[in-house]
Design an enzyme around this catalytic site. Structure first.
Site, PDB file in Angstrom:
ATOM      1  N   SER A  44       0.827  -1.211   0.000  1.00 21.52           N
ATOM      2  CA  SER A  44       0.000   0.000   0.000  1.00 21.52           C
ATOM      3  C   SER A  44       0.861   1.261   0.000  1.00 21.52           C
ATOM      4  O   SER A  44       0.351   2.360  -0.239  1.00 21.52           O
ATOM      5  CB  SER A  44      -0.938   0.008   1.206  1.00 21.52           C
ATOM      6  OG  SER A  44      -0.219   0.044   2.417  1.00 21.52           O
ATOM      7  N   HIS A  45       2.163   1.125   0.269  1.00 24.71           N
ATOM      8  CA  HIS A  45       3.090   2.256   0.222  1.00 24.71           C
ATOM      9  C   HIS A  45       4.198   2.023  -0.804  1.00 24.71           C
ATOM     10  O   HIS A  45       5.243   2.679  -0.750  1.00 24.71           O
ATOM     11  CB  HIS A  45       3.706   2.501   1.597  1.00 24.71           C
ATOM     12  CG  HIS A  45       2.729   3.032   2.594  1.00 24.71           C
ATOM     13  ND1 HIS A  45       1.857   2.219   3.279  1.00 24.71           N
ATOM     14  CD2 HIS A  45       2.468   4.295   3.012  1.00 24.71           C
ATOM     15  CE1 HIS A  45       1.109   2.964   4.085  1.00 24.71           C
ATOM     16  NE2 HIS A  45       1.462   4.220   3.938  1.00 24.71           N
ATOM     17  N   ARG A  49       1.655   3.604  -5.218  1.00 23.21           N
ATOM     18  CA  ARG A  49       1.558   5.017  -4.880  1.00 23.21           C
ATOM     19  C   ARG A  49       1.888   5.926  -6.066  1.00 23.21           C
ATOM     20  O   ARG A  49       1.562   7.118  -6.045  1.00 23.21           O
ATOM     21  CB  ARG A  49       2.492   5.333  -3.715  1.00 23.21           C
ATOM     22  CG  ARG A  49       2.053   4.757  -2.390  1.00 23.21           C
ATOM     23  CD  ARG A  49       0.993   5.597  -1.742  1.00 23.21           C
ATOM     24  NE  ARG A  49       0.449   4.965  -0.545  1.00 23.21           N
ATOM     25  CZ  ARG A  49      -0.365   5.556   0.307  1.00 23.21           C
ATOM     26  NH1 ARG A  49      -0.741   6.788   0.091  1.00 23.21           N
ATOM     27  NH2 ARG A  49      -0.823   4.914   1.350  1.00 23.21           N
ATOM     28  N   PHE A 118       3.227  10.881   1.243  1.00 23.55           N
ATOM     29  CA  PHE A 118       2.562   9.639   0.855  1.00 23.55           C
ATOM     30  C   PHE A 118       3.196   8.415   1.491  1.00 23.55           C
ATOM     31  O   PHE A 118       2.661   7.313   1.407  1.00 23.55           O
ATOM     32  CB  PHE A 118       2.623   9.448  -0.676  1.00 23.55           C
ATOM     33  CG  PHE A 118       4.007   9.152  -1.191  1.00 23.55           C
ATOM     34  CD1 PHE A 118       4.485   7.854  -1.216  1.00 23.55           C
ATOM     35  CD2 PHE A 118       4.812  10.167  -1.639  1.00 23.55           C
ATOM     36  CE1 PHE A 118       5.771   7.591  -1.675  1.00 23.55           C
ATOM     37  CE2 PHE A 118       6.084   9.910  -2.114  1.00 23.55           C
ATOM     38  CZ  PHE A 118       6.570   8.611  -2.130  1.00 23.55           C
ATOM     39  N   ALA A 177      -1.063   3.532  11.574  1.00 24.40           N
ATOM     40  CA  ALA A 177      -2.070   4.586  11.560  1.00 24.40           C
ATOM     41  C   ALA A 177      -2.891   4.510  12.845  1.00 24.40           C
ATOM     42  O   ALA A 177      -3.060   3.436  13.432  1.00 24.40           O
ATOM     43  CB  ALA A 177      -2.982   4.412  10.350  1.00 24.40           C
ATOM     44  N   GLU A 185      -4.851   0.629   2.378  1.00 22.24           N
ATOM     45  CA  GLU A 185      -5.384  -0.734   2.445  1.00 22.24           C
ATOM     46  C   GLU A 185      -6.838  -0.769   1.966  1.00 22.24           C
ATOM     47  O   GLU A 185      -7.264  -1.708   1.278  1.00 22.24           O
ATOM     48  CB  GLU A 185      -5.291  -1.272   3.875  1.00 22.24           C
ATOM     49  CG  GLU A 185      -3.874  -1.576   4.341  1.00 22.24           C
ATOM     50  CD  GLU A 185      -3.248  -2.714   3.571  1.00 22.24           C
ATOM     51  OE1 GLU A 185      -3.992  -3.566   3.022  1.00 22.24           O
ATOM     52  OE2 GLU A 185      -2.003  -2.768   3.496  1.00 22.24           O
ATOM     53  N   LYS A 228      -9.544   5.504  22.628  1.00 17.64           N
ATOM     54  CA  LYS A 228      -8.093   5.580  22.832  1.00 17.64           C
ATOM     55  C   LYS A 228      -7.391   5.984  21.540  1.00 17.64           C
ATOM     56  O   LYS A 228      -6.552   6.894  21.525  1.00 17.64           O
ATOM     57  CB  LYS A 228      -7.572   4.241  23.348  1.00 17.64           C
ATOM     58  CG  LYS A 228      -8.095   3.869  24.726  1.00 17.64           C
ATOM     59  CD  LYS A 228      -7.542   2.536  25.199  1.00 17.64           C
ATOM     60  CE  LYS A 228      -8.088   2.180  26.583  1.00 17.64           C
ATOM     61  NZ  LYS A 228      -7.559   0.873  27.073  1.00 17.64           N
ATOM     62  N   ARG A 307       7.922  -9.086  10.384  1.00 18.86           N
ATOM     63  CA  ARG A 307       7.319  -9.559   9.137  1.00 18.86           C
ATOM     64  C   ARG A 307       7.866  -8.764   7.956  1.00 18.86           C
ATOM     65  O   ARG A 307       8.143  -9.320   6.888  1.00 18.86           O
ATOM     66  CB  ARG A 307       5.798  -9.429   9.215  1.00 18.86           C
ATOM     67  CG  ARG A 307       5.057  -9.985   8.003  1.00 18.86           C
ATOM     68  CD  ARG A 307       3.553  -9.816   8.173  1.00 18.86           C
ATOM     69  NE  ARG A 307       3.070 -10.528   9.349  1.00 18.86           N
ATOM     70  CZ  ARG A 307       1.980 -10.215  10.024  1.00 18.86           C
ATOM     71  NH1 ARG A 307       1.248  -9.176   9.659  1.00 18.86           N
ATOM     72  NH2 ARG A 307       1.616 -10.915  11.081  1.00 18.86           N
ATOM     73  N   ARG A 308       8.049  -7.469   8.168  1.00 16.89           N
ATOM     74  CA  ARG A 308       8.584  -6.619   7.111  1.00 16.89           C
ATOM     75  C   ARG A 308      10.030  -6.989   6.793  1.00 16.89           C
ATOM     76  O   ARG A 308      10.432  -7.035   5.618  1.00 16.89           O
ATOM     77  CB  ARG A 308       8.469  -5.152   7.541  1.00 16.89           C
ATOM     78  CG  ARG A 308       8.878  -4.169   6.490  1.00 16.89           C
ATOM     79  CD  ARG A 308       8.410  -2.765   6.857  1.00 16.89           C
ATOM     80  NE  ARG A 308       8.904  -2.308   8.134  1.00 16.89           N
ATOM     81  CZ  ARG A 308      10.138  -1.847   8.329  1.00 16.89           C
ATOM     82  NH1 ARG A 308      10.987  -1.800   7.322  1.00 16.89           N
ATOM     83  NH2 ARG A 308      10.514  -1.425   9.517  1.00 16.89           N
TER      84      ARG A 308
END
Length: 335
Positions: A44-45, A49, A118, A177, A185, A228, A307-308
């Site tokens: 998504s990034h 983009r 972005f 976010a 997403e 929150k 994971r990244r």
């Protein structure tokens, strides 16, 4: 799916940016950021983009050759005016002075003003952790998200990120976010015709909604964690908006004037130097941080970014995969 080497992916991004008139400095900086997202599985990034980048340029909402202005604002504060350009060059311009001030004072802040944004914040935090600095970053976006108890867009997705350097290991970084998910997403769900999980957004009447198009076009996204997440989002509006003399998400939407361009706003980064905080005891106390990470993993917990990092290792060996549809859309930008 179509497989690209990392070199092919970066060349595709750079070719599109050059085709649309971005200066060579922006071509390299934006291309590297897009490649980092695609490489690390943050699609998504990533290359997707580019569609929004070109749309933003065509809408006249970004300056493709803007030269950022560096301002030494105060002993612990750096300001960079992006002058309507993308944030990458503004961050690069401010990074050396931010690091110097953090090492001198123990803590320093960088305010980026008048930028189009972005990218994921972890890209910038990795640059700071590579220098041995602990870092925080946040920014508003545009009014996409309803506050807890509300039904109309007011806040942005308002990401917040934290980075902790680790000797001989990749840094501990989280970047998320304050909305229930990133807007990108939801955009990807719309492109794929997939329903949204309930809790991500509401329709025009404020009712739970799984239709990505309805949430994006008529309804509102939701914060994570109810009140929150809403409070954290409000905090980011304040410290990365009025505090640094820049726009809130709602004001950014007014600036956009319906063009659906990428958000125009400011960004706040804070850097802390463990060596300055701790002096001769730095090694001892940073080892305690490693004990905390080990204790987390001993319970089966996954550290943020693992994971990244795994996706990065796979991409470095095998390249990346994108859909044929996205590839065709990107090729069309070269016409």
């Amino acid at each position: 799916m179509l497989r690209l080497t990392l070199e092919q992916a970066e060349e595709l991004a750079q070719s599109i940016l050059r085709r649309h008139g971005f200066s060579e400095a922006y071509v390299r900086a934006i291309g590297a950021t897009l490649l980092a997202g695609e490489r690390d599985g943050c699609t998504s990034h990533g290359l997707w983009r580019l569609l929004g980048i070109v749309q933003t340029l065509k809408a006249g909402k970004v300056e493709p050759c803007a030269d950022p202005q560096l301002i030494d604002q105060a002993p612990g504060l750096v300001r960079v005016d992006a002058r309507g350009g993308f944030s990458q060059l503004a961050f690069a311009a401010g990074l050396p002075l931010l690091a110097d001030k953090a090492r001198t004072n123990g803590i320093a802040a960088l305010a980026i003003n008048h930028c189009v944004h972005f990218s994921a914040l972890w890209v910038e935090l990795e640059a700071l952790t590579e220098l041995g600095l602990v870092a925080l970053a946040c920014n508003p976006t545009q009014a996409y998200v309803a506050p807890a108890g509300g039904s109309r867009p007011l806040f942005g997705t308002n990401p917040i990120a934290f980075g902790w350097p680790r000797v001989g290991q990749l840094p501990f970084i989280f970047d998320f976010a304050t909305s229930a998910t990133a807007r990108g997403e939801i955009e990807l769900h719309r492109r794929a015709g997939q329903p949204l999980p309930l809790g991500w957004g509401v329709d025009q009447q404020g009712q739970p909604c799984s239709d990505a198009a309805e949430v994006l076009d008529n309804g509102a996204m939701l914060t994570f964690g109810g009140h929150k997440g809403s409070a954290l989002s409000a905090m980011i509006e304040l410290i990365a908006g009025p505090l640094i003399g820049d726009l809130t998400s709602l004001e950014s939407s007014v600036h956009d004037a319906g063009s659906k361009a990428l958000p125009y706003h400011g960004e706040l980064l804070i850097a802390l130097d463990p060596q300055r905080f701790l002096g001769g005891q730095a090694t001892q106390h940073l080892a305690r941080a490693e004990a905390l990470f080990l204790a987390m993993q001993a319970q089966g917990a996954r550290l943020p970014s693992q994971r990244r990092y795994a996706a990065r290792a796979h991409s470095l060996a095998h390249g990346v995969e994108i859909t044929q549809t996205l590839y065709d859309d990107l090729q069309a930008l070269l016409d």
